[in-house]
Enzyme design. Structure first.
Site, PDB file in Angstrom:
ATOM      1  N   THR A 110       0.536  20.896 -29.835  1.00  0.00           N
ATOM      2  CA  THR A 110      -0.150  19.839 -30.578  1.00  0.00           C
ATOM      3  C   THR A 110       0.893  18.864 -31.141  1.00  0.00           C
ATOM      4  OG1 THR A 110      -0.178  20.939 -32.752  1.00  0.00           O
ATOM      5  CG2 THR A 110      -1.974  21.487 -31.222  1.00  0.00           C
ATOM      6  N   GLY A 111       0.503  17.584 -31.184  1.00  0.00           N
ATOM      7  CA  GLY A 111       1.458  16.558 -31.629  1.00  0.00           C
ATOM      8  C   GLY A 111       2.580  16.401 -30.627  1.00  0.00           C
ATOM      9  N   ALA A 112       2.215  16.439 -29.339  1.00  0.00           N
ATOM     10  CA  ALA A 112       3.227  16.503 -28.277  1.00  0.00           C
ATOM     11  C   ALA A 112       3.867  15.152 -27.969  1.00  0.00           C
ATOM     12  CB  ALA A 112       2.588  17.070 -26.998  1.00  0.00           C
ATOM     13  N   ASN A 113       3.370  14.080 -28.570  1.00  0.00           N
ATOM     14  CA  ASN A 113       3.894  12.760 -28.215  1.00  0.00           C
ATOM     15  C   ASN A 113       5.085  12.329 -29.074  1.00  0.00           C
ATOM     16  OD1 ASN A 113       1.573  12.497 -30.215  1.00  0.00           O
ATOM     17  ND2 ASN A 113       2.612  10.547 -30.478  1.00  0.00           N
ATOM     18  N   SER A 114       5.421  13.089 -30.101  1.00  0.00           N
ATOM     19  CA  SER A 114       6.419  12.587 -31.053  1.00  0.00           C
ATOM     20  C   SER A 114       7.277  13.730 -31.583  1.00  0.00           C
ATOM     21  CB  SER A 114       5.670  11.918 -32.215  1.00  0.00           C
ATOM     22  OG  SER A 114       6.559  11.518 -33.230  1.00  0.00           O
ATOM     23  N   GLY A 115       8.480  13.407 -32.007  1.00  0.00           N
ATOM     24  CA  GLY A 115       9.319  14.332 -32.764  1.00  0.00           C
ATOM     25  C   GLY A 115       9.480  15.704 -32.119  1.00  0.00           C
ATOM     26  N   TYR A 175       0.992  18.586 -49.475  1.00  0.00           N
ATOM     27  CA  TYR A 175       1.756  18.943 -48.269  1.00  0.00           C
ATOM     28  C   TYR A 175       2.247  20.387 -48.373  1.00  0.00           C
ATOM     29  CZ  TYR A 175       5.321  18.909 -44.586  1.00  0.00           C
ATOM     30  OH  TYR A 175       6.069  19.210 -43.465  1.00  0.00           O
TER      31      TYR A 175
HETATM   32  N1  NAP Z   1      10.847  16.795 -39.213  1.00  0.00           N
HETATM   33  C1  NAP Z   1      11.090  17.652 -40.187  1.00  0.00           C
HETATM   34  O1  NAP Z   1      12.145  17.613 -40.834  1.00  0.00           O
HETATM   35  C2  NAP Z   1      10.085  18.695 -40.526  1.00  0.00           C
HETATM   36  C3  NAP Z   1      10.392  19.586 -41.571  1.00  0.00           C
HETATM   37  C4  NAP Z   1       9.481  20.586 -41.869  1.00  0.00           C
HETATM   38  C5  NAP Z   1       8.328  20.725 -41.129  1.00  0.00           C
HETATM   39  N2  NAP Z   1       8.055  19.834 -40.133  1.00  0.00           N
HETATM   40  C6  NAP Z   1       6.785  20.013 -39.397  1.00  0.00           C
HETATM   41  O2  NAP Z   1       6.976  19.774 -38.021  1.00  0.00           O
HETATM   42  C7  NAP Z   1       5.746  19.353 -37.433  1.00  0.00           C
HETATM   43  C8  NAP Z   1       5.994  18.204 -36.478  1.00  0.00           C
HETATM   44  O3  NAP Z   1       6.403  17.066 -37.202  1.00  0.00           O
HETATM   45  P1  NAP Z   1       7.522  16.054 -36.679  1.00  0.00           P
HETATM   46  O4  NAP Z   1       8.659  16.186 -37.597  1.00  0.00           O
HETATM   47  O5  NAP Z   1       7.737  16.195 -35.227  1.00  0.00           O
HETATM   48  O6  NAP Z   1       6.795  14.660 -37.030  1.00  0.00           O
HETATM   49  P2  NAP Z   1       6.240  13.481 -36.127  1.00  0.00           P
HETATM   50  O7  NAP Z   1       7.306  12.929 -35.258  1.00  0.00           O
HETATM   51  O8  NAP Z   1       5.578  12.546 -37.093  1.00  0.00           O
HETATM   52  O9  NAP Z   1       5.152  14.186 -35.234  1.00  0.00           O
HETATM   53  C9  NAP Z   1       3.915  14.605 -35.785  1.00  0.00           C
HETATM   54  C10 NAP Z   1       2.912  14.719 -34.673  1.00  0.00           C
HETATM   55  O10 NAP Z   1       1.652  15.134 -35.233  1.00  0.00           O
HETATM   56  C11 NAP Z   1       0.650  14.276 -34.720  1.00  0.00           C
HETATM   57  N3  NAP Z   1      -0.524  14.176 -35.562  1.00  0.00           N
HETATM   58  C12 NAP Z   1      -0.644  13.647 -36.788  1.00  0.00           C
HETATM   59  N4  NAP Z   1      -1.916  13.656 -37.185  1.00  0.00           N
HETATM   60  C13 NAP Z   1      -2.634  14.207 -36.177  1.00  0.00           C
HETATM   61  C14 NAP Z   1      -4.003  14.478 -35.954  1.00  0.00           C
HETATM   62  N5  NAP Z   1      -4.934  14.118 -36.851  1.00  0.00           N
HETATM   63  N6  NAP Z   1      -4.391  15.058 -34.801  1.00  0.00           N
HETATM   64  C15 NAP Z   1      -3.469  15.381 -33.871  1.00  0.00           C
HETATM   65  N7  NAP Z   1      -2.160  15.130 -34.009  1.00  0.00           N
HETATM   66  C16 NAP Z   1      -1.747  14.540 -35.148  1.00  0.00           C
HETATM   67  C17 NAP Z   1       1.357  12.939 -34.598  1.00  0.00           C
HETATM   68  O11 NAP Z   1       0.596  12.051 -33.785  1.00  0.00           O
HETATM   69  P3  NAP Z   1       0.830  10.443 -33.885  1.00  0.00           P
HETATM   70  O12 NAP Z   1       2.126  10.166 -33.235  1.00  0.00           O
HETATM   71  O13 NAP Z   1      -0.342   9.915 -33.176  1.00  0.00           O
HETATM   72  O14 NAP Z   1       0.850  10.116 -35.348  1.00  0.00           O
HETATM   73  C18 NAP Z   1       2.654  13.384 -33.969  1.00  0.00           C
HETATM   74  O15 NAP Z   1       2.486  13.598 -32.597  1.00  0.00           O
HETATM   75  C19 NAP Z   1       4.813  19.048 -38.601  1.00  0.00           C
HETATM   76  O16 NAP Z   1       3.887  20.105 -38.721  1.00  0.00           O
HETATM   77  C20 NAP Z   1       5.724  19.019 -39.807  1.00  0.00           C
HETATM   78  O17 NAP Z   1       5.060  19.419 -40.990  1.00  0.00           O
HETATM   79  C21 NAP Z   1       8.908  18.843 -39.808  1.00  0.00           C
END
Ligand code: NAP
Length: 335
Positions: free
Chosen positions: A29-34, A182
């Site tokens: 899930t959320g496969a398009n980003s990060g 959060y």
């Molecule tokens: N990066 C960090 O330092 C960090 C630290 C702790 C935990 N995390 C966790 O890691 C996970 C991934 O986050 P990331 O850092 O990769 O951030 P990200 O680049 O913002 O990616 C988040 C992803 O979740 C998707 N998303 C948001 N709302 C959604 C919805 N309603 N339905 C389906 N998909 C949705 C986003 O889609 P869109 O692109 O369409 O918005 C995006 O693909 C999260 O659970 C976050 O809490 C990250």
């Protein structure tokens, strides 16, 4: 899952240690980003078929093209999944037609102003926890149909340590603080991941396991979404600067999720994160989550509330029978 996942044994597990995953299906899930995009890339490199579950299929297709131009071995499928809408979660789950070897509950939003999902849930709790709770329950039969071990990985955060469940105001209606919400949603991720593993074991569902992970601090779009939603260009710039100065790359940040999804050294019920400086960076290691995350009373209560709110109940009996049928089928095939 492939039985040949390797573990170098020196605590320095990297992308090179991912096992071959030909013939396996992974839902991200959320496969398009990060981190979701990096997980997609990594699983596809080792031959997995990756179902890219994306809120926007347009962004999903751009991400898919980005991964495919590397010439990866695995097949990629972009499917719409909006975790902020239970109808979308159901439609997505209905369309998953193959056994699922790993489900990575990764998508998330962080520290956004209060808003509500299509079903009236506070968005951070609704997307980060409830959407994934519903998705996992609806995919349980497909996980149980996997050939080898199947694994559910739920992406939490070190910030779960600040979380308090506050069951009397779960939706932040009385009092909303974006960071508290959060942290609560990320604590819910850990409580859910552990409780799922206990329930699978309790129901005798062999070899479907649940592991929780966190990435430390990785530079992604996550940190920008809150300031963007608040219209604060200054804070967007500040977040970008902090990411550049302090965060590890998403390629590194994804390692705990990859390890959690594939390592045979894990039995289920673990919490995996980067083992380096302040658990913010480094190689994957099993870590200790907060005392609150081990509160089994809260975990059971959260499970009940999540069933009530989403209308999704987990059919562990059917999952156990599917595992038993699959095991006797493979034993007969091996005769
Ligand atoms: N990066 C960090 O330092 C960090 C630290 C702790 C935990 N995390 C966790 O890691 C996970 C991934 O986050 P990331 O850092 O990769 O951030 P990200 O680049 O913002 O990616 C988040 C992803 O979740 C998707 N998303 C948001 N709302 C959604 C919805 N309603 N339905 C389906 N998909 C949705 C986003 O889609 P869109 O692109 O369409 O918005 C995006 O693909 C999260 O659970 C976050 O809490 C990250």
């Amino acid at each position: 899952m492939s039985p040949n996942a390797s573990d170098p044994g020196d605590g320095r597990w990297t992308h090179d240690d991912l096992p071959a995953m030909d013939g396996e299906t992974v839902v991200v899930t959320g496969a398009n980003s990060g981190l979701g995009l990096e997980a997609t890339r990594a699983f596809a490199r080792v031959g997995a078929r990756v179902v890219m579950a994306c809120r926007s299929t347009e962004r999903g297709h751009v991400a898919r093209a980005d991964v495919e131009q590397e010439g990866v071995a695995g097949e990629l499928e972009v499917r719409e999944l909006d975790l902020a809408d239970l109808d979308s979660v159901r439609a997505f789950a209905d369309g998953v037609d193959a056994p699922v070897d790993a489900l990575c509950n990764n998508a998330g939003v962080m520290a956004i102003p209060r808003s509500e999902t299509a079903d009236g849930f506070e968005t951070q709790f609704g997307v980060n926890h409830l959407g994934h709770f519903a998705l996992t329950g609806l995919l349980l039969d497909r996980l149980a149909a996997a050939d080898g071990e199947a694994r559910v990985v739920t992406q939490s955060s070190g910030l779960h340590e600040d979380g308090e469940m506050e069951f009397d105001d779960l939706q932040g209606e009385r009092d909303y603080d974006k960071w508290d919400a959060y942290a609560r949603s990320k604590l819910a991720n850990v409580l859910f991941g552990y409780e799922l593993d206990r329930r699978l074991r309790g129901a005798g569902v062999d070899d479907v396991t649940s592991v929780v992970c966190h990435p430390g601090y990785a530079a992604t779009n996550l940190q920008l979404r809150g300031p963007e939603a608040e219209g604060s260009r200054l804070r967007v710039l500040a977040m970008k600067a902090a990411n550049t100065a302090f965060a590890q790359s998403p390629e590194r940040g994804v390692l705990p999720m990859l390890y959690a999804a594939t390592s045979p050294a894990l039995d289920g019920g673990e919490y995996v994160g980067p083992g380096g400086f302040r658990n913010m960076r480094g190689y994957p290691a099993v870590q200790e989550s907060s005392p609150a995350s081990h509160d089994e009373g809260d975990a059971r209560r959260l499970w009940g509330v999540s069933e009530d709110l989403t209308g999704v109940t987990y059919d562990f009996t059917a999952a156990r029978e599917a595992r038993a049928d699959g095991a006797s089928g493979s034993a007969a095939a091996g005769d």
